[in-house]
Design a protein around this motif. Structure first.
Motif, short mmCIF file in Angstrom:
data_model
loop_
_atom_site.label_atom_id
_atom_site.label_comp_id
_atom_site.label_asym_id
_atom_site.label_seq_id
_atom_site.Cartn_x
_atom_site.Cartn_y
_atom_site.Cartn_z
N TRP A 363 0.81 -1.22 0.00
CA TRP A 363 0.00 0.00 0.00
C TRP A 363 0.85 1.28 0.00
O TRP A 363 0.31 2.37 -0.06
N ARG A 364 2.16 1.15 0.04
CA ARG A 364 3.00 2.34 -0.04
C ARG A 364 2.97 2.94 -1.45
O ARG A 364 3.35 4.09 -1.63
N ALA A 365 2.57 2.16 -2.44
CA ALA A 365 2.44 2.68 -3.79
C ALA A 365 1.17 3.52 -3.89
O ALA A 365 0.09 3.03 -3.55
N PRO A 366 1.24 4.77 -4.34
CA PRO A 366 0.03 5.60 -4.43
C PRO A 366 -1.08 4.97 -5.27
O PRO A 366 -2.26 5.19 -5.00
N SER A 367 -0.71 4.17 -6.24
CA SER A 367 -1.70 3.55 -7.11
C SER A 367 -2.63 2.61 -6.34
O SER A 367 -3.82 2.48 -6.68
N MET A 368 -2.13 1.98 -5.27
CA MET A 368 -2.97 1.06 -4.51
C MET A 368 -4.10 1.79 -3.80
O MET A 368 -5.27 1.35 -3.82
N GLY A 369 -3.77 2.91 -3.17
CA GLY A 369 -4.80 3.69 -2.50
C GLY A 369 -5.85 4.19 -3.48
O GLY A 369 -7.04 4.23 -3.17
N SER A 370 -5.41 4.57 -4.68
CA SER A 370 -6.38 5.07 -5.67
C SER A 370 -7.29 3.97 -6.17
O SER A 370 -8.48 4.20 -6.43
N TRP A 371 -6.75 2.76 -6.29
CA TRP A 371 -7.57 1.62 -6.72
C TRP A 371 -8.60 1.28 -5.66
O TRP A 371 -9.78 1.06 -5.96
#
Length: 610
Positions: A363-371
Motif C-alpha cells: 500500500w505504499r504505492a500511491p496507485s494502490m490507494g487510488s484503486w
C-alpha cells in the motif's frame, strides 16, 4: 628407474598447467538479476518499454518465452534458486519465515567452489532459510566481482540490481521529470484509469529503462575484461511485478519472468538455439541450480527437484511449471498453480479471503490507494473490482488468448476435461513433494524449533495425502461436505482439525450444525486450531466467544499464531473492539517494525481510529 623418474618429473612440472587448462575449459557464468519486473522488455514485444541493452542481448542469445518464478515474491523465489529445492517441500514458502532447510542441503555455489570456480555475489541474498552458508561465496558484498579471482580461474558471478524493485514507486517523481508519458502508458484491464495508477506505471517504466542501463554497464564491463568470449550470460528477473495484482499474486503478472541467455561462440554447442532465436521450453527457478551445475560439469545432487535445461546433464522437457503462494508479509493465504505452455491453473485453498488483503508494504504505492478508493466509490467495472472480492476455488486461463488472466474458464463446460487434468496434476505434485505449506504456520514455527520441516514431513507424523484431501474438501465450500468436515473437527491430527474448521469458515452460515463442535474447539490444545474455530464461529453468531479466544491468542509465544489471530480480528472491524486493548498492548511491547504481527496490529487500530 631413471626413465620413471624423468617421466615423474615431467608430470610434476606439468601438473599445475594441466590443472589450469582443465579448469579454464569450464565456462564462466554471469547472472544479471533484476528485481520485481515482468517482461516489460522490447524483445518480448513491449513497444512502450525502453530496453535497448536487453533487446541487443536477445539478438545475441536465446530468449525464453516460458520462464517462470516459483513464487511471485522475492525471498521464497530466492530460496528456490539457492537450494535447488521447491520451498513448499521444506517449509520455506512463507515470506521471510527463515525456517531451517534440511542438513544435507548445500547452497549451489558451494558445489561450484569445490569444482574450482570463483564465486561472487553482488549483493542480494534473502534466501528465506535460517542458515546463511557464507562459505558458498568467495565474496558476497557490494564490491564483489569476478575480477578478484586468480588468473585463469573460471568464475560464477551474480550482479543483482534493485533499480526496478517495488520500492521504486513508493515516492512519486513529478510528471514533468518522467521520460515515459503517464497519458500514453498502457494499462492492464484489471487496473482503473486513475492519475495515480497512470503515474506509477509511467514511473515504473522509467525504472525498467534505468535497470536496462545497469544491464548494459555490466555487459560492457565484461567486454572490457576480455572474458566475454569465455562467459555464458543470463539475464532474468527474480519474479514478476510490480504494481498491484502482479508481485505476490499467482498470475502471469507475478510469475512470468524475462530470461535471455547468451552463449559465446566457444560454447555455442551448449546453446538450445542460434543467436536471436526463441524457445518455448518451460523452465522454472527450480531448474536453475541443476542447469548451472550441468553447464559447469558438476554432478547434480539427487535432492534437487528441478530439471537441467542446459549442459551435459540436460533433461527432458517438463510439462508443467508449478508455483506457490503462502503468507505474504502480515497476510495469510494459500494458493498453488500449474502452468503448461498454454494454460494456467490456480487453486485457492482460502477462497474466503479477498485478493486485495491489506499489506502495508504494498500500500505504499500511491496507485494502490487510488484503486481501493475507486472500489469504495463504486466506479470500477467487473474486471477491476474482482481484486476486492473473495476468490473462486479454481481459476483457469488461456494465457495465449488472455495474457492478463481476467477471463476465468474454470466454470466453462468446454474446459472440464482440461480443468480435471490440471487439478489432478496439482494434487499429485503436492502429495509427491510432501507439501508442508498446508501446516498452519504457527504449527510450522513450533515444529521447526527442533526439526527441519522437510524432515518432519518424512517422519511419519505428517499424513500429507489426508491433509491435502481435507484442504481440498474444505476449500470447495460445498454444504454436502459439512457432515464429513464436522467429523474431521474431532480428528486426532490438529492439522486436519484446522482445515475442517477453515472449511466451516468458508461455508459460513451454512455450517450452523457444526457450531457446537466448533465451540468445543475453542479449548483445543493447539492454538492454531482454536483460532481457526474462532474464525468459523464469527460467521455463526458467536462473535463474543470468538473475540475472547482471539484476544487470548495474542498472548501466545508463537508469532505466527498471533498473526493468524490478528488477521481474523481485522476482518471483524469494530466488532472486535474488546480485543483492542490487547492489540495495543502487543504494539507497546514490540520494538522491531519489521515484525508482521506488529504491522497487522497497527492496521487494526488505525482502521478503528485508535
Amino acid at each position: 628407474m631413471r626413465t620413471y623418474r624423468i617421466a615423474f618429473a615431467i608430470l610434476l612440472f606439468a601438473a599445475p598447467f594441466l590443472a589450469q587448462a582443465q579448469t579454464t575449459d569450464k565456462p564462466n557464468i554471469l547472472w544479471i538479476v533484476s528485481e520485481d519486473n515482468s517482461p516489460f522488455i522490447g524483445a518480448y514485444g513491449d513497444t512502450f518499454a525502453t530496453t535497448p541493452n536487453i533487446d541487443k542481448l536477445a539478438t545475441q542469445g536465446v530468449l525464453y518465452t516460458n520462464a517462470f518464478a516459483t513464487a511471485p515474491v522475492c525471498a521464497p523465489s530466492r530460496s528456490t534458486l539457492i537450494t535447488g529445492m521447491y520451498p513448499p517441500s521444506m517449509g520455506t514458502e512463507n515470506m521471510r519465515s527463515t525456517y531451517p532447510a534440511p542438513d544435507f542441503v548445500k547452497f549451489y555455489p558451494k558445489y561450484l567452489r569445490e569444482a574450482g570456480y570463483y564465486t561472487s555475489n553482488n549483493v542480494k541474498k534473502d534466501y528465506n532459510v535460517d542458515q546463511d552458508q557464507e562459505d558458498a561465496w568467495d565474496e558476497s558484498s557490494h564490491d564483489a566481482t569476478y575480477q578478484k579471482r586468480k588468473p585463469g580461474q573460471p568464475f560464477f558471478a551474480i550482479f543483482n540490481t534493485t533499480i526496478s524493485h517495488e520500492s521504486c514507486v513508493h515516492k512519486s517523481i513529478p510528471n514533468d521529470q518522467l521520460r515515459h508519458s503517464p497519458a500514453k502508458v498502457p494499462l492492464p484491464p484489471y487496473h482503473p484509469d486513475t492519475p495515480e495508477m497512470r503515474h506509477d506505471w509511467a514511473q515504473y517504466y522509467d525504472k525498467v529503462e534505468d535497470m536496462d542501463t545497469f544491464v548494459g554497464k555490466i555487459l560492457a564491463d565484461l567486454e572490457a575484461s576480455g572474458e566475454a568470449e569465455n562467459t555464458i550470460v543470463f539475464y532474468y528477473s527474480d519474479h514478476g511485478g510490480v504494481l498491484g495484482r502482479s508481485k505476490r499474486f499467482m498470475y502471469e503478472s507475478g510469475l512470468h519472468i524475462p530470461l535471455v541467455i547468451r552463449f559465446p561462440k566457444k560454447y555455442a554447442h551448449l546453446a538450445p538455439g542460434q543467436p536471436g532465436t526463441k524457445t518455448d521450453r518451460i523452465v522454472t527457478f527450480l531448474d536453475f541450480a541443476p542447469s548451472l551445475l550441468s553447464l559447469a560439469g558438476v554432478p547434480i545432487p539427487e535432492y534437487m527437484g528441478g530439471k537441467a535445461f542446459l549442459g551435459t546433464q540436460n533433461a527432458s522437457e517438463r510439462e508443467y511449471a508449478h508455483a506457490f503462494r503462502g503468507r505474504m508479509d502480515e497476510r495469510i493465504d494459500l494458493v498453488r498453480s500449474v502452468r503448461d505452455k498454454k494454460y494456467r491453473y490456480i487453486r485457492n485453498y482460502m477462497p474466503h479471503k479477498i485478493y486485495g488483503q491489506y499489506i502495508e508494504y504494498l500500500w505504499r504505492a500511491p496507485s494502490m490507494g487510488s484503486w481501493e478508493a475507486a472500489y469504495k466509490a463504486g466506479t470500477l467495472n467487473d474486471v477491476q473490482k474482482k481484486f476486492w472480492e473473495t476468490k473462486p476455488v479454481e481459476e483457469l486461463f488461456d494465457v495465449e488468448a488472455d495474457p492478463h488472466n481476467v477471463n476465468n474458464l474454470a466454470g466453462d463446460p468446454k474446459y472440464a476435461v482440461l480443468l480435471k487434468k490440471m487439478r489432478q496434476a496439482n494434487h499429485d505434485y503436492l502429495v509427491e513433494i510432501k507439501d508442508v505449506g498446508f501446516l498452519p504456520e504457527g504449527r510450522m514455527e513450533e515444529i521447526s524449533q527442533t526439526t527441519p520441516l522437510f524432515d518432519y514431513a518424512r517422519s511419519g507424523k505428517y499424513d500429507v495425502k489426508k491433509v491435502i484431501e481435507t484442504a481440498e474438501m474444505a476449500s470447495m465450500g460445498d454444504p454436502r461436505n459439512l457432515k464429513e468436515l464436522t467429523k474431521k473437527l474431532t480428528d486426532g491430527d490438529p492439522v486436519i482439525r484446522y482445515w475442517a474448521a477453515t472449511g466451516c469458515t468458508i461455508l459460513g452460515n451454512k455450517a450452523q450444525s457444526a457450531k457446537g463442535t466448533l465451540i468445543n474447539l475453542l479449548s483445543d490444545p493447539e492454538v492454531t486450531v482454536r483460532i481457526a474455530a474462532a474464525e468459523a464461529l464469527t460467521k455463526l453468531g458467536e462473535k463474543e466467544k470468538a473475540v475472547q479466544t482471539l484476544t487470548e491468542a495474542l498472548n501466545s509465544d508463537i508469532q505466527m499464531a498471533r498473526v493468524q489471530a490478528l488477521n481474523v480480528l481485522e476482518q471483524l472491524g469494530p466488532e472486535a473492539s474488546k480485543a483492542f486493548p490487547a492489540v495495543k498492548q502487543l504494539i507497546d511491547h514490540k520494538k522491531k517494525n519489521a515484525d508482521y504481527d506488529l504491522r497487522a496490529a497497527e492496521k487494526i487500530l488505525a482502521s478503528a481510529g485508535k
